[in-house]
Design a protein around this motif. Structure first.
Motif, PDB file in Angstrom:
ATOM      1  N   THR A 130     -22.831 -99.106   6.472  1.00 30.10           N
ATOM      2  CA  THR A 130     -22.955 -97.648   6.423  1.00 30.10           C
ATOM      3  C   THR A 130     -24.312 -97.205   6.958  1.00 30.10           C
ATOM      4  OG1 THR A 130     -23.748 -97.777   4.136  1.00 30.10           O
ATOM      5  CG2 THR A 130     -21.395 -97.367   4.471  1.00 30.10           C
ATOM      6  N   ASP A 131     -24.991 -98.082   7.721  1.00 30.89           N
ATOM      7  CA  ASP A 131     -26.235 -97.675   8.364  1.00 30.89           C
ATOM      8  C   ASP A 131     -25.877 -96.810   9.576  1.00 30.89           C
ATOM      9  OD1 ASP A 131     -25.110 -99.883   9.626  1.00 30.89           O
ATOM     10  OD2 ASP A 131     -27.003-100.460  10.537  1.00 30.89           O
ATOM     11  N   PRO A 132     -26.855 -96.276  10.321  1.00 34.91           N
ATOM     12  CA  PRO A 132     -26.532 -95.271  11.332  1.00 34.91           C
ATOM     13  C   PRO A 132     -25.464 -95.636  12.361  1.00 34.91           C
ATOM     14  CG  PRO A 132     -28.853 -95.192  10.881  1.00 34.91           C
ATOM     15  CD  PRO A 132     -28.307 -96.358  10.105  1.00 34.91           C
ATOM     16  N   HIS A 133     -25.179 -96.936  12.580  1.00 33.47           N
ATOM     17  CA  HIS A 133     -24.154 -97.229  13.575  1.00 33.47           C
ATOM     18  C   HIS A 133     -22.765 -96.859  13.075  1.00 33.47           C
ATOM     19  CE1 HIS A 133     -22.441-100.615  11.422  1.00 33.47           C
ATOM     20  NE2 HIS A 133     -21.578-100.766  12.388  1.00 33.47           N
ATOM     21  N   GLY A 134     -22.602 -96.602  11.749  1.00 31.29           N
ATOM     22  CA  GLY A 134     -21.290 -96.295  11.182  1.00 31.29           C
ATOM     23  C   GLY A 134     -20.919 -94.823  11.234  1.00 31.29           C
ATOM     24  N   TRP A 135     -21.754 -94.013  11.831  1.00 35.94           N
ATOM     25  CA  TRP A 135     -21.484 -92.581  11.948  1.00 35.94           C
ATOM     26  C   TRP A 135     -22.451 -91.991  12.966  1.00 35.94           C
ATOM     27  CZ3 TRP A 135     -25.822 -89.721  10.573  1.00 35.94           C
ATOM     28  CH2 TRP A 135     -26.776 -90.421   9.820  1.00 35.94           C
ATOM     29  N   TYR A 136     -22.149 -90.809  13.438  1.00 37.92           N
ATOM     30  CA  TYR A 136     -23.103 -90.105  14.278  1.00 37.92           C
ATOM     31  C   TYR A 136     -23.070 -88.626  13.931  1.00 37.92           C
ATOM     32  CZ  TYR A 136     -19.223 -88.682  17.383  1.00 37.92           C
ATOM     33  OH  TYR A 136     -18.075 -88.150  17.900  1.00 37.92           O
ATOM     34  N   VAL A 137     -24.073 -87.902  14.399  1.00 36.39           N
ATOM     35  CA  VAL A 137     -24.211 -86.488  14.074  1.00 36.39           C
ATOM     36  C   VAL A 137     -23.634 -85.653  15.216  1.00 36.39           C
ATOM     37  CG1 VAL A 137     -25.811 -84.631  13.511  1.00 36.39           C
ATOM     38  CG2 VAL A 137     -26.290 -86.968  12.724  1.00 36.39           C
ATOM     39  N   GLU A 138     -22.606 -84.892  14.918  1.00 34.37           N
ATOM     40  CA  GLU A 138     -22.021 -84.005  15.919  1.00 34.37           C
ATOM     41  C   GLU A 138     -22.844 -82.740  16.081  1.00 34.37           C
ATOM     42  OE1 GLU A 138     -17.536 -83.132  16.465  1.00 34.37           O
ATOM     43  OE2 GLU A 138     -18.319 -81.422  15.332  1.00 34.37           O
ATOM     44  N   SER A 139     -23.338 -82.184  14.975  1.00 30.65           N
ATOM     45  CA  SER A 139     -24.135 -80.961  15.068  1.00 30.65           C
ATOM     46  C   SER A 139     -25.028 -80.794  13.852  1.00 30.65           C
ATOM     47  CB  SER A 139     -23.232 -79.728  15.210  1.00 30.65           C
ATOM     48  OG  SER A 139     -22.412 -79.564  14.064  1.00 30.65           O
ATOM     49  N   VAL A 140     -26.166 -80.149  14.093  1.00 32.29           N
ATOM     50  CA  VAL A 140     -27.103 -79.753  13.036  1.00 32.29           C
ATOM     51  C   VAL A 140     -27.455 -78.299  13.279  1.00 32.29           C
ATOM     52  CG1 VAL A 140     -29.325 -80.175  11.921  1.00 32.29           C
ATOM     53  CG2 VAL A 140     -28.104 -82.077  13.011  1.00 32.29           C
ATOM     54  N   GLU A 185     -29.599 -76.344   5.896  1.00 34.40           N
ATOM     55  CA  GLU A 185     -29.194 -77.176   7.027  1.00 34.40           C
ATOM     56  C   GLU A 185     -27.727 -77.558   6.891  1.00 34.40           C
ATOM     57  OE1 GLU A 185     -31.981 -79.915   9.094  1.00 34.40           O
ATOM     58  OE2 GLU A 185     -30.796 -81.443   8.078  1.00 34.40           O
ATOM     59  N   ARG A 186     -26.937 -77.217   7.898  1.00 35.38           N
ATOM     60  CA  ARG A 186     -25.519 -77.584   7.922  1.00 35.38           C
ATOM     61  C   ARG A 186     -25.319 -78.659   8.974  1.00 35.38           C
ATOM     62  NH1 ARG A 186     -21.037 -75.898  10.894  1.00 35.38           N
ATOM     63  NH2 ARG A 186     -22.217 -74.187  11.838  1.00 35.38           N
ATOM     64  N   ARG A 187     -24.807 -79.797   8.550  1.00 29.16           N
ATOM     65  CA  ARG A 187     -24.584 -80.918   9.464  1.00 29.16           C
ATOM     66  C   ARG A 187     -23.105 -81.299   9.494  1.00 29.16           C
ATOM     67  NH1 ARG A 187     -29.296 -85.175  10.297  1.00 29.16           N
ATOM     68  NH2 ARG A 187     -31.116 -83.801  10.087  1.00 29.16           N
ATOM     69  N   VAL A 188     -22.648 -81.687  10.667  1.00 30.49           N
ATOM     70  CA  VAL A 188     -21.314 -82.251  10.820  1.00 30.49           C
ATOM     71  C   VAL A 188     -21.486 -83.665  11.363  1.00 30.49           C
ATOM     72  CG1 VAL A 188     -19.077 -82.088  11.981  1.00 30.49           C
ATOM     73  CG2 VAL A 188     -20.258 -79.993  11.239  1.00 30.49           C
ATOM     74  N   ILE A 189     -20.957 -84.633  10.630  1.00 29.23           N
ATOM     75  CA  ILE A 189     -21.014 -86.022  11.063  1.00 29.23           C
ATOM     76  C   ILE A 189     -19.619 -86.498  11.426  1.00 29.23           C
ATOM     77  CG2 ILE A 189     -23.048 -86.523   9.657  1.00 29.23           C
ATOM     78  CD1 ILE A 189     -21.104 -88.025   7.723  1.00 29.23           C
ATOM     79  N   VAL A 190     -19.549 -87.560  12.221  1.00 32.65           N
ATOM     80  CA  VAL A 190     -18.276 -88.189  12.581  1.00 32.65           C
ATOM     81  C   VAL A 190     -18.377 -89.658  12.226  1.00 32.65           C
ATOM     82  CG1 VAL A 190     -16.648 -88.711  14.433  1.00 32.65           C
ATOM     83  CG2 VAL A 190     -17.927 -86.554  14.472  1.00 32.65           C
ATOM     84  N   SER A 220     -27.143 -87.922  18.094  1.00 31.43           N
ATOM     85  CA  SER A 220     -27.124 -86.538  17.645  1.00 31.43           C
ATOM     86  C   SER A 220     -26.807 -85.656  18.848  1.00 31.43           C
ATOM     87  CB  SER A 220     -28.477 -86.163  17.033  1.00 31.43           C
ATOM     88  OG  SER A 220     -28.435 -84.921  16.393  1.00 31.43           O
ATOM     89  N   GLU A 221     -25.717 -84.902  18.786  1.00 28.29           N
ATOM     90  CA  GLU A 221     -25.196 -84.225  19.968  1.00 28.29           C
ATOM     91  C   GLU A 221     -25.660 -82.785  20.126  1.00 28.29           C
ATOM     92  OE1 GLU A 221     -20.952 -84.754  19.821  1.00 28.29           O
ATOM     93  OE2 GLU A 221     -21.099 -86.734  20.753  1.00 28.29           O
ATOM     94  N   HIS A 222     -25.905 -82.088  19.024  1.00 28.69           N
ATOM     95  CA  HIS A 222     -26.247 -80.665  19.142  1.00 28.69           C
ATOM     96  C   HIS A 222     -27.132 -80.250  17.977  1.00 28.69           C
ATOM     97  CE1 HIS A 222     -25.458 -76.254  18.555  1.00 28.69           C
ATOM     98  NE2 HIS A 222     -25.747 -76.270  19.830  1.00 28.69           N
ATOM     99  N   PHE A 223     -28.204 -79.501  18.285  1.00 23.60           N
ATOM    100  CA  PHE A 223     -29.115 -78.994  17.251  1.00 23.60           C
ATOM    101  C   PHE A 223     -29.430 -77.545  17.548  1.00 23.60           C
ATOM    102  CE2 PHE A 223     -33.794 -78.840  15.839  1.00 23.60           C
ATOM    103  CZ  PHE A 223     -33.457 -78.438  14.548  1.00 23.60           C
ATOM    104  N   ARG A 224     -29.172 -76.691  16.566  1.00 24.39           N
ATOM    105  CA  ARG A 224     -29.517 -75.277  16.676  1.00 24.39           C
ATOM    106  C   ARG A 224     -30.486 -74.940  15.552  1.00 24.39           C
ATOM    107  NH1 ARG A 224     -24.592 -71.457  16.513  1.00 24.39           N
ATOM    108  NH2 ARG A 224     -24.717 -71.748  14.259  1.00 24.39           N
ATOM    109  N   LEU A 225     -31.608 -74.351  15.914  1.00 23.89           N
ATOM    110  CA  LEU A 225     -32.654 -74.037  14.952  1.00 23.89           C
ATOM    111  C   LEU A 225     -33.007 -72.558  15.033  1.00 23.89           C
ATOM    112  CD1 LEU A 225     -34.974 -74.816  12.958  1.00 23.89           C
ATOM    113  CD2 LEU A 225     -36.355 -75.354  14.990  1.00 23.89           C
ATOM    114  N   ARG A 226     -33.056 -71.918  13.870  1.00 27.22           N
ATOM    115  CA  ARG A 226     -33.501 -70.528  13.765  1.00 27.22           C
ATOM    116  C   ARG A 226     -34.616 -70.479  12.722  1.00 27.22           C
ATOM    117  NH1 ARG A 226     -30.077 -66.536  15.527  1.00 27.22           N
ATOM    118  NH2 ARG A 226     -30.750 -65.152  13.849  1.00 27.22           N
TER     119      ARG A 226
END
Length: 305
Positions: free
Chosen positions: A117-127, A142-147, A238-244
């Motif tokens: 379950t280390d980082p190779h077991g998932w990735y970040v679609e969006s933050v 912070e809203r994150r979507v992982i796959v 990590s595919e997408h990051f939006r910051l406000r």
């Protein structure tokens, strides 16, 4: 995480040890070094020696040759006499190729029988992160979507760095992290002053290819000043990051600028390297990033004086 190449190196060395599942005692026996020596190599206070590093990597089954290159990159980044910018490339260096066929909804899967379950077991679609500096204490949602790329993914690490602002001499230094939805937080750890890590336990195990959204709220203690930046440094794909960032209209910064794919040390230089950005009428500055590089910083910096 903060801007020190030493801390970046130590984080990935700890990740390698965690992946191998070795205790400090086991690691000491396998390397022939003392427990304190191998522990210090992963603390992030000082850059470990090359022999200790490669002994730890070898004992954990890591790529000794590539770690030797990584060690040299960090060593050069720490050298005040080094000429020109230093490009540090942390792990993972050779991600596994996708399996043939499809699995789940994204068609990606780890090797058969994988239970990691280390980082190779998932990735970040969006933050998507909203930072509020117009409140009594700085906070972020912070809203994150992982796959998931592994069947049976049950929990993931979550970690944040909260470096001190220059001139801050207060005794305490903290961060309050709470899960708004999408899981529960466990195993709070504070391995050094500026670094906070926990594990997010998911509501149910995920199959490979399944998306999952979770939301965290981060709060700086009211009396604690915040360093003048907010940066996302991906430690896995990590595919997408939006910051406000919403500034206090009564105290807007003198300068705001964007950081795009910079080495961690650049974050602390407090020198605009890109055009300055202006808050809108509500005091907000927004930026977005795509296809970010692991180990590099993306976000905003600002100056008040």
């Amino acid at each position: 995480m903060d801007g020190s190449p030493t801390r970046l190196f130590a984080l990935w060395l700890r990740d390698l040890r965690n992946t191998a599942g070795l205790t400090l005692e086991q690691l000491a026996r396998r390397t022939g070094y003392g427990r304190t020596t191998v522990s210090d190599a992963m603390r992030g206070k000082d850059h470990p020696s090359r022999p200790v590093t490669l002994a730890v990597v070898g004992a954990c089954g890591g790529d000794v040759d590539r770690w030797a290159v990584f060690w040299a990159e960090v060593r050069r980044a720490l050298d005040p006499n080094a000429y020109g910018p230093v490009d540090i490339t942390p792990p993972p260096w050779d991600p596994p190729a996708p399996e043939n066929g499809t699995h789940g909804v994204h068609g990606e899967q780890c090797p058969a029988g994988c239970t990691r379950t280390d980082p190779h077991g998932w990735y970040v679609e969006s933050v998507h992160t909203q930072v509020r500096l117009d409140t009594p204490a700085a906070e972020a949602v912070e809203r994150r979507v992982i796959v998931a790329t592994c069947d049976g993914l049950t929990d993931i690490p979550v970690a944040f760095s909260v470096p001190r602002r220059a001139g801050d001499v207060t005794a305490g230094h903290g961060l309050d992290v709470s899960a708004v939805r999408g899981g529960r937080l466990e195993l709070r750890e504070h391995p050094y002053e500026s670094y906070f890590q926990q594990r997010l336990v998911l509501p149910a195990p995920l199959r490979a290819g399944i998306r999952h959204e979770y939301v965290l709220r981060l709060r700086i203690p009211p009396a604690q000043p915040m360093a003048p930046h907010f940066v996302h440094i991906p430690l896995t794909r990590s595919e997408h990051f939006r910051l406000r960032v919403r500034f206090d209209p009564a105290r807007e910064p003198r300068a705001v600028w964007q950081l795009t794919g910079v080495p961690p040390a650049v974050i602390y230089q407090q020198s605009p390297g890109t055009r300055l950005l202006s808050p809108d009428r509500r005091g907000t500055v927004a930026v977005e990033f795509e296809a970010m590089k692991v180990g590099y910083g993306y976000g905003l910096c600002w100056q008040y004086e």
